[in-house]
Design a protein around this motif. Structure first.
Motif, PDB file in Angstrom:
ATOM      1  N   ILE A  19      36.400  40.216  40.718  1.00 33.97           N
ATOM      2  CA  ILE A  19      36.635  39.211  39.676  1.00 33.97           C
ATOM      3  C   ILE A  19      37.257  39.881  38.441  1.00 33.97           C
ATOM      4  O   ILE A  19      38.216  39.371  37.847  1.00 33.97           O
ATOM      5  CB  ILE A  19      35.319  38.516  39.273  1.00 33.97           C
ATOM      6  CG1 ILE A  19      34.685  37.832  40.487  1.00 33.97           C
ATOM      7  CG2 ILE A  19      35.548  37.501  38.152  1.00 33.97           C
ATOM      8  CD1 ILE A  19      35.467  36.694  41.075  1.00 33.97           C
ATOM      9  N   ALA A  20      36.722  41.035  38.084  1.00 35.31           N
ATOM     10  CA  ALA A  20      37.226  41.724  36.897  1.00 35.31           C
ATOM     11  C   ALA A  20      38.703  42.067  37.058  1.00 35.31           C
ATOM     12  O   ALA A  20      39.500  41.878  36.131  1.00 35.31           O
ATOM     13  CB  ALA A  20      36.410  42.993  36.648  1.00 35.31           C
ATOM     14  N   SER A  21      39.074  42.536  38.255  1.00 36.87           N
ATOM     15  CA  SER A  21      40.474  42.918  38.454  1.00 36.87           C
ATOM     16  C   SER A  21      41.379  41.688  38.414  1.00 36.87           C
ATOM     17  O   SER A  21      42.560  41.785  38.090  1.00 36.87           O
ATOM     18  CB  SER A  21      40.636  43.669  39.772  1.00 36.87           C
ATOM     19  OG  SER A  21      40.357  42.789  40.845  1.00 36.87           O
ATOM     20  N   ARG A  22      40.809  40.520  38.732  1.00 36.18           N
ATOM     21  CA  ARG A  22      41.611  39.305  38.689  1.00 36.18           C
ATOM     22  C   ARG A  22      41.895  38.870  37.242  1.00 36.18           C
ATOM     23  O   ARG A  22      42.965  38.432  36.884  1.00 36.18           O
ATOM     24  CB  ARG A  22      40.890  38.181  39.433  1.00 36.18           C
ATOM     25  CG  ARG A  22      41.757  36.927  39.586  1.00 36.18           C
ATOM     26  CD  ARG A  22      40.958  35.731  40.126  1.00 36.18           C
ATOM     27  NE  ARG A  22      40.152  36.026  41.305  1.00 36.18           N
ATOM     28  CZ  ARG A  22      39.148  35.230  41.713  1.00 36.18           C
ATOM     29  NH1 ARG A  22      38.847  34.135  41.042  1.00 36.18           N
ATOM     30  NH2 ARG A  22      38.460  35.560  42.775  1.00 36.18           N
ATOM     31  N   TYR A  23      40.880  38.967  36.381  1.00 30.86           N
ATOM     32  CA  TYR A  23      41.021  38.424  35.032  1.00 30.86           C
ATOM     33  C   TYR A  23      41.358  39.463  33.971  1.00 30.86           C
ATOM     34  O   TYR A  23      41.946  39.151  32.951  1.00 30.86           O
ATOM     35  CB  TYR A  23      39.744  37.684  34.612  1.00 30.86           C
ATOM     36  CG  TYR A  23      39.540  36.391  35.359  1.00 30.86           C
ATOM     37  CD1 TYR A  23      40.285  35.262  35.010  1.00 30.86           C
ATOM     38  CD2 TYR A  23      38.638  36.304  36.413  1.00 30.86           C
ATOM     39  CE1 TYR A  23      40.109  34.069  35.708  1.00 30.86           C
ATOM     40  CE2 TYR A  23      38.465  35.122  37.105  1.00 30.86           C
ATOM     41  CZ  TYR A  23      39.191  33.999  36.753  1.00 30.86           C
ATOM     42  OH  TYR A  23      39.029  32.835  37.419  1.00 30.86           O
ATOM     43  N   LEU A  24      40.934  40.690  34.179  1.00 29.83           N
ATOM     44  CA  LEU A  24      41.138  41.694  33.136  1.00 29.83           C
ATOM     45  C   LEU A  24      42.377  42.507  33.428  1.00 29.83           C
ATOM     46  O   LEU A  24      42.460  43.180  34.463  1.00 29.83           O
ATOM     47  CB  LEU A  24      39.927  42.634  33.059  1.00 29.83           C
ATOM     48  CG  LEU A  24      38.690  42.095  32.370  1.00 29.83           C
ATOM     49  CD1 LEU A  24      37.615  43.182  32.367  1.00 29.83           C
ATOM     50  CD2 LEU A  24      38.985  41.670  30.951  1.00 29.83           C
ATOM     51  N   ILE A  43      34.877  36.733  26.492  1.00 32.08           N
ATOM     52  CA  ILE A  43      35.435  37.178  27.774  1.00 32.08           C
ATOM     53  C   ILE A  43      34.698  36.548  28.952  1.00 32.08           C
ATOM     54  O   ILE A  43      35.293  36.041  29.883  1.00 32.08           O
ATOM     55  CB  ILE A  43      35.379  38.722  27.864  1.00 32.08           C
ATOM     56  CG1 ILE A  43      36.262  39.318  26.770  1.00 32.08           C
ATOM     57  CG2 ILE A  43      35.825  39.206  29.237  1.00 32.08           C
ATOM     58  CD1 ILE A  43      36.124  40.814  26.588  1.00 32.08           C
ATOM     59  N   VAL A  50      35.319  32.890  32.026  1.00 40.18           N
ATOM     60  CA  VAL A  50      35.363  33.289  33.428  1.00 40.18           C
ATOM     61  C   VAL A  50      34.251  32.592  34.202  1.00 40.18           C
ATOM     62  O   VAL A  50      34.466  32.012  35.265  1.00 40.18           O
ATOM     63  CB  VAL A  50      35.234  34.822  33.546  1.00 40.18           C
ATOM     64  CG1 VAL A  50      35.159  35.237  35.012  1.00 40.18           C
ATOM     65  CG2 VAL A  50      36.396  35.514  32.849  1.00 40.18           C
ATOM     66  N   LYS A  78      34.961  28.972  34.821  1.00 38.94           N
ATOM     67  CA  LYS A  78      35.926  28.786  35.902  1.00 38.94           C
ATOM     68  C   LYS A  78      35.270  28.974  37.263  1.00 38.94           C
ATOM     69  O   LYS A  78      35.479  28.185  38.187  1.00 38.94           O
ATOM     70  CB  LYS A  78      37.073  29.781  35.739  1.00 38.94           C
ATOM     71  CG  LYS A  78      38.351  29.055  35.350  1.00 38.94           C
ATOM     72  CD  LYS A  78      39.554  29.938  35.411  1.00 38.94           C
ATOM     73  CE  LYS A  78      40.631  29.218  34.605  1.00 38.94           C
ATOM     74  NZ  LYS A  78      41.398  30.136  33.796  1.00 38.94           N
ATOM     75  N   LEU A  79      34.495  30.025  37.384  1.00 35.44           N
ATOM     76  CA  LEU A  79      33.872  30.322  38.667  1.00 35.44           C
ATOM     77  C   LEU A  79      32.922  29.207  39.094  1.00 35.44           C
ATOM     78  O   LEU A  79      32.858  28.857  40.265  1.00 35.44           O
ATOM     79  CB  LEU A  79      33.108  31.657  38.587  1.00 35.44           C
ATOM     80  CG  LEU A  79      33.962  32.918  38.446  1.00 35.44           C
ATOM     81  CD1 LEU A  79      33.073  34.136  38.276  1.00 35.44           C
ATOM     82  CD2 LEU A  79      34.885  33.096  39.646  1.00 35.44           C
TER      83      LEU A  79
END
Lengths: 322, 560, 136
Positions: free
Chosen positions: A312-317, A277, A281, A284-285
């Motif tokens: 960030i979490a809300s963007r990917y998860l 996970i 990420v 990418k960052l």
């Protein structure tokens, strides 16, 4: 897969290369582990821990010799610290095991910690699988000898041997710091030295304070002496090797082996999840430069790490609705 | 106080004036570099004055030659009665080759013999062991059995010439051969004289000629001390060596401290294990130091060594015989100071180092040959090295007066400082539980590794200069003739060994090895059993294999 | 994701225990960022070869001060190749006279380093000439 077949056939070159790919986190190595995983779980994994200079390597060397006499095959993983300044490492523990170099039944591989989070390099867990899949009867892991790694060893090993030596000054501290909880077998090395008696009594006292041992296994204390008599040293090594075997048998008899294996499984799942996970990420960052931007914001106190992480979490998860 | 209060006061005033002048001068013409240090990185001041040695007490700290604290030497007459021994270390190829070189050196005026053995012999292996492949005769002479040894000492007057043997783990076996050879030649053991290096502690610290673990190694050494004290009174059964510690990269202070602490460890073991009175064996302990390129540091080191030892023997070990307080030593110029580049410059380095050793009051000296960076020395190179000593002795006047640098503000201050730093190390090792315990912890090994790495970095960054290496480098290389050891020697030596094995009484040989093993197990003195074994033509390896079997084999833990 | 690490072995074949150079070199390699396996003194060529294979070494640095390099170095190359270490580069250092260079190059040594060379020179040479012997 070709490599899987080779590793399972005991091919040292294939195995050592696979370990390297795992250390270097080459993606396809992970795929190989997937194939190998179902073939693991047969080896008895023994961890040796204790402060630097306690004589772990020498002890392992002698245990290996004893296991070879009993016609068992052995894999040995030696972990040394990576320099935090240069990223390099000197892996010097192999020196004490070079007499087994020509024995095809012994495979010794050195690993650097590479500053792995959580102590024992993640690669060590994988390398144990590789040696296990090679069909080694025993896999022995020697830890760095300092800090958190000492306690982490329990997540990988079925039997943990703690090597102590009188006169280092910090043994009792180490015991207090959590070594006592993870030890399955104690060895007092150089037990003919001044201070060995005191160390032994302290240990006995500390063990007497424990109300209950899992599976009723009270860690035995073995005293290894070597002055003037190689024979008596060898006898204590025989005793150690037998005790290690008895501990494993006790785990099986009391149905506790599963707990140890489960512990490792949980750890590995955690690590694998983190890798699966977090790694993409982070990549990418970093690549997009966003990481740098966020760091700048933090420095200017424009925001805080928790807010950024949630963003960030809300963007990917994408959490499925409950 | 060494100086009157009036003198110190006026010195202080004059110094302040001078310091003001220095400030002005430096503002105009800055110093060429910031740090002025010894080769070991000890800080050196621009000038030394009476104030630097104001606490010196002449009677306690300096005194007279032949008197406590012996800083000015053991001999009351200095070098006037007898120069130091010109002792060139030599040995190569077969016993026959080395024997010839020895006769040549004796003819050239050398006054003592010194044996270099090849690596298989040094490590206790026979020439035909697989581990010995390619090494026979390369770094010294190959000795497998007493037969070889008899060839080595052929024509050597063993009752008149003293012989030094650089041998460590197998020292008991080689010394047994020397004793047996003397007996065969009809010379009683009381008449033979010489030295075996027999110093295992420095092997664990520095040179890594390893066989058994530290504790039994020290036990074997105590055996030789006891045997020598009782039966071979003219023999120095140990040469406690700083040379190799320095060559492995230590500083001068580390060499001083570790060597002397090694010496104390041996004394303590003999006292404890053998129960001998300290005055019965202490006068036969000998030392071996390096003489490196930093002239005054070396002189101060050698002077400090004598004073530390005298204090230790008198106060720590309560020796009563003045001869127990003496430190007698051999010196060798520093192999590690020589350069492969522009090798003829090495003659100058060696001469400087030799002069420092003489001014430091050595009893015996080996001067390195200019080609020793590359190979064992050629005849011509050895001759130049020997002549270097002879020129210092006969032409320079350095031997005219005793301890000529005593009283020098600088040399006395440096001597004091090095002594103090050495004691700090010695006490630190005491606190660790002694040298064996310190070695076990890797303490001296780590100190050496750090110092060696630091020095290499200083060379790489031009912080320290080696002419021809990092300054005054030339492109065209000076070719020098090199000594090549014939590879055929190995085959011949193996044939000799096999011939000995065929002809010897195998039963007697096996029995003497068994007796030796029993003696080891019972903790008896091994020397009588060793002599018996070599007489029965047991080889160096057969004897050493007994030790390895009983005491275990030690491998270098190589700590970082 | 992570960069390949160079794995280097410093080995002392033969009976000579003069390890000052070998140990200084091992530290220097650590400081250059390599993972450095040190075998200690007194290794046979067979032991060195087996260790090089087991440790997945890219480059083996041999050190010899005793004059036995003419036998020991070629023998190490031979043993490493015999175990299938075809892609392992072998370099040597110590007291090696010029006249022996060709023999050692012919035996398969890739570089020879003798007294006077700086640590930085050696590291620079390795960075230029040794790559991790992994394909991907």
């Amino acid at each position: 897969m070709e490599i899987t077949k080779k590793v399972r056939g005991g091919d040292v070159r294939a195995a050592t290369r696979l370990i390297r790919n795992l250390e270097d986190r080459i993606p396809h190595a992970k795929d190989t582990i997937k194939h190998i995983f179902s073939h693991t779980g047969k080896a008895h994994v023994i961890g040796f821990t204790g402060s630097p200079g306690a004589g772990k390597s020498t002890m392992i060397d002698s245990v290996v010799a004893e296991l070879r006499k009993r016609d068992k095959t052995v894999g040995v993983l030696l972990v040394d610290p990576t320099s935090p300044f240069t990223g390099g490492a000197i892996l010097g523990d192999r020196i004490r095991m070079q007499r087994h170099a020509l024995d095809p039944g012994v495979f010794v591989r050195s690993l650097a910690t590479r500053g792995a989070l959580g102590g024992l390099s993640k690669a060590v867990g994988d390398a144990i699988h590789v040696m296990d899949a090679m069909g080694k009867d025993y896999v022995i892991v020697e830890t760095v000898g300092t800090g958190q790694q000492e306690v982490d060893i329990i997540n990988h090993a079925h039997t943990v041997v703690v090597v102590l030596v009188p006169g280092m000054g910090d043994e009792i501290q180490a015991i207090k710091a959590g070594i006592l909880e993870i030890a399955d077998v104690f060895v007092i090395n150089k037990a003919d030295r001044d201070g060995a008696g005191k160390l032994y009594r302290e240990l006995v006292y500390m063990l007497s304070m424990v109300d209950e041992f899992p599976g009723g296994w009270k860690p035995p204390i073995i005293r290894a002496e070597n002055i003037f008599d190689a024979d008596s040293f060898q006898r204590s090594l025989d005793e150690l090797t037998n005790t290690i075997g008895q501990h494993y048998q006790n785990l099986i008899d009391k149905g506790l082996l599963g707990d140890r294996i489960r512990r490792k499984a949980v750890l590995e799942l955690n690590e694998a999840l983190l890798a699966a996970i977090l790694d993409p990420v982070l990549t990418k960052l970093v690549e997009s430069g966003e990481m740098k931007e966020m760091t700048e914001k933090l420095l200017k106190k424009e925001t805080d790490p928790y807010t950024l992480a949630e963003m960030i979490a809300s963007r990917y998860l994408v959490m499925p609705a409950e | 106080m060494y100086f009157s209060k009036e003198l110190l006061d006026s010195s202080s005033r004059m110094r302040q004036r001078w310091e003001d002048e220095v400030k002005k001068a430096v503002a105009k013409w800055p110093d060429q570099k910031e740090d002025w240090t010894t080769v070991s990185s000890l800080d050196i001041k621009r000038l030394y004055t009476p104030e630097d040695i104001k606490d010196l007490k002449f009677d306690e700290d300096i005194g007279y030659p032949g008197q406590y604290p012996f800083i000015r030497g053991n001999q009351v007459t200095g070098y006037r009665g007898k120069f130091w021994t010109f002792r060139m270390f030599s040995g190569f190829g077969s016993a026959y080759d080395t024997n010839q070189r020895w006769h040549q050196l004796l003819k050239a005026g050398q006054t003592g013999l010194s044996t270099a053995f090849d690596f298989p012999t040094l490590m206790g292996y026979d020439t035909d062991d697989p581990k010995a492949r390619g090494e026979c005769g390369k770094c010294g002479v190959a000795i497998d059995t007493l037969e070889d040894f008899m060839v080595l000492v052929d024509g050597v007057p063993m009752d008149k010439i003293t012989t030094s043997m650089t041998i460590n783990p197998p020292a008991t076996a080689l010394w047994a051969m020397y004793c047996a050879a003397a007996e065969i030649k009809g010379i009683p053991l009381t008449k033979i004289g010489g030295t075996i290096q027999n110093d295992m502690l420095k092997e664990f610290i520095a040179q890594k000629t390893l066989m058994c673990p530290p504790e039994p190694s020290v036990k074997l050494i105590s055996d030789t001390v006891e045997f020598g004290t009782k039966f071979v009174p003219r023999w120095n059964t140990i040469s406690i060596s700083g040379y190799h510690i320095r060559e492995a990269g230590s500083t001068a202070v580390q060499e001083l401290a570790f060597t002397l602490r090694d010496g104390m460890e041996y004394v303590e073991d003999v006292l404890k294990r053998k129960g001998l009175d300290v005055d019965t064996f202490a006068p036969r302990l000998s030392f071996f130091f390096n003489s490196h390129i930093d002239f005054f540091e070396e002189i101060a080191k050698l002077r400090a060594a004598r004073r530390i030892w005298a204090k230790a023997m008198r106060d720590r070990y309560k020796a009563k015989d003045e001869r127990s307080w003496w430190m007698r030593f051999h010196t060798q110029t520093a192999g590690c100071s020589l350069t492969a580049q522009q090798p003829y410059n090495n003659v100058v380095r060696t001469a400087t180092e030799a002069l420092a050793a003489v001014l430091g009051g050595t009893q015996s000296l080996h001067t390195n040959s200019l080609d020793e960076v590359w190979c064992l020395p050629t005849d011509h190179a050895v001759e130049i090295a020997l002549r270097t000593q002879q020129i210092i002795a006969e032409e320079t006047g350095a031997a005219n007066t005793i301890d000529p640098l005593a009283g020098s503000y600088f040399v006395e201050a440096l001597t004091n400082e090095m002594e103090q730093q050495a004691w700090d190390y010695i006490h630190k090792i005491d606190d660790m539980g002694g040298m064996v315990a310190a070695i076990d912890k890797g303490f001296p090994q780590m100190e050496l590794a750090d110092a060696a790495y630091k020095f290499q970095r200083q060379i790489d960054s031009n912080e320290k200069i080696m002419v021809g290496v990092n300054k005054y480098v030339t492109e065209d290389e000076q070719e020098i003739p090199l000594l090549d050891i014939d590879d055929a020697i190995e085959t011949q030596q193996i044939e000799r060994l096999n011939a000995v094995r065929r002809k010897r009484d195998d039963k007697a040989a096996k029995k003497s090895l068994n007796d030796l093993k029993d003696a080891c197990k019972k903790g008896e003195n091994v020397m009588p059993y060793c002599i018996e074994a070599v007489k029965n033509l047991c080889s160096v390896q057969e004897i050493c294999d007994v030790y390895r079997e009983v005491y275990g084999e030690f491998r270098d833990p190589a700590m970082y | 994701m992570a960069k390949r690490k160079l794995r280097i072995m410093v080995a002392k074949p033969g009976l000579d225990g003069h390890d000052r150079g070998a140990r200084v070199l091992a530290r220097c390699f650590r400081d250059a960022g390599y993972e450095t396996i040190y075998t200690g003194c007194h290794q046979t060529p067979e032991q060195i070869a087996a260790a090089a294979i087991q440790e997945d070494i890219d480059c083996v640095g041999l050190s010899c001060m005793s004059g036995a390099h003419k036998y020991l170095f070629p023998e190490c190359v031979k043993q490493i190749r015999a175990l299938g270490g075809d892609d392992i580069q072998i370099i040597g250092g110590g007291i090696i006279p010029k006249q022996d260079y060709q023999l050692l190059y012919d035996a398969g040594l890739k570089g020879i380093f003798t007294p006077g060379i700086t640590l930085d020179d050696i590291v620079a040479w390795i960075n230029e000439n040794i790559v991790p012997n992994v394909k991907e």
